[in-house]
Scaffold this motif. Sequence first.
Motif, short mmCIF file in Angstrom:
data_model
loop_
_atom_site.label_atom_id
_atom_site.label_comp_id
_atom_site.label_asym_id
_atom_site.label_seq_id
_atom_site.Cartn_x
_atom_site.Cartn_y
_atom_site.Cartn_z
N ASP A 267 49.86 10.16 -51.74
CA ASP A 267 49.12 11.28 -51.16
C ASP A 267 47.87 11.58 -51.99
O ASP A 267 46.79 11.87 -51.43
CB ASP A 267 50.00 12.52 -51.08
N ASN B 4 43.79 11.15 -50.70
CA ASN B 4 42.74 12.16 -50.81
C ASN B 4 41.53 11.62 -51.58
O ASN B 4 40.38 11.84 -51.18
CB ASN B 4 43.28 13.41 -51.51
N ALA C 251 39.63 9.07 -49.39
CA ALA C 251 38.85 9.74 -48.36
C ALA C 251 37.58 10.34 -48.94
O ALA C 251 36.52 10.35 -48.30
CB ALA C 251 39.69 10.81 -47.68
N GLU C 252 37.65 10.82 -50.17
CA GLU C 252 36.50 11.47 -50.80
C GLU C 252 35.53 10.47 -51.43
O GLU C 252 34.32 10.64 -51.34
CB GLU C 252 36.98 12.43 -51.90
N TYR D 157 43.00 10.59 -40.04
CA TYR D 157 43.58 9.97 -41.23
C TYR D 157 42.53 9.13 -41.96
O TYR D 157 42.65 7.90 -42.06
CB TYR D 157 44.77 9.09 -40.83
N GLY E 265 41.74 8.71 -45.13
CA GLY E 265 42.20 7.96 -46.30
C GLY E 265 42.96 6.71 -45.89
O GLY E 265 42.76 5.63 -46.47
#
Length: 205
Positions: free
Chosen positions: A17, A21, A24-25, A102, A104
Motif C-alpha cells: 500500500d 501511493n 502514484a506520486e 487505481y 499506483g
Amino acid sequence: MAKRGYHHGNLRQALVDAALNLIAERGPTGFTLSEAAKAAGVTPAAVYRHFEGREDLIAECARQGYEIFADLMEFAYDGGKPTALSAFEATGRAYLAFARKYPGHYVSMFESGISVNRTPDLARASARARGVLEQAAETLSQHIPKDKRPPAAMVSAHVWALSHGVVELFSRGEPGSQAPYPPEDLLEAGVGIYLRGLGLIAPDS
C-alpha cells in the motif's frame, strides 16, 4: 512513528500500500525501499522479510493490480450484455475507469518495465485480464465464418492498445485539458471504426 504495518498484522500488504501511493506520486523509480518502509511505519530491514528488492515489491503491486483489473473487466463484460457489442464496449470503459481509480496499480502494471512473466502469479493474473477481452472479441466475431474471422487475440490486443493510448494521452491529466472530447467518447468512436473496418459490426446507416 507508530508501526502501522505491525499494528494491523499485515506488514507485507502495508508495504504494498505504501509503495502504491509512492508510485502514484513519483513513478515506479521515484522512491526507495527505505521510503516505502518509512511510509509503512517499519524499519528498512523489515522490507527484506517479504521482498528481495524494489522490483519485487513493484511486481506484487502489479499482480494485485491485474487481479483487480481482471475482476473489473469480468464485471463489465457480464454487466454490458445483452449484446456482444455492448459487452465489448463495457470492457473498454472499464479500462479507463481502472486507470483513474487505481493509478499506483496502473503504473506498476504498464509503466514500471516489470515483465508479466516475472512470477507465475503475476503471469496468471495478467493472462486472466487479457482473457476477458479475448472472450469479448471471440463472441463479437461469431457471425463471421471461422476461416475469415480475425484472431480474437489480435482484436483484443489492438483494442487494448487503443484503450491504453486514450488513457495515456487524454485520461491521466486534468479532465478536458488535452482533448475536446471525453475519453470514453474517443475510445468508443475509435473502437467502432476499428470493428467496422474488420467487418465485426455493421456500418453506420
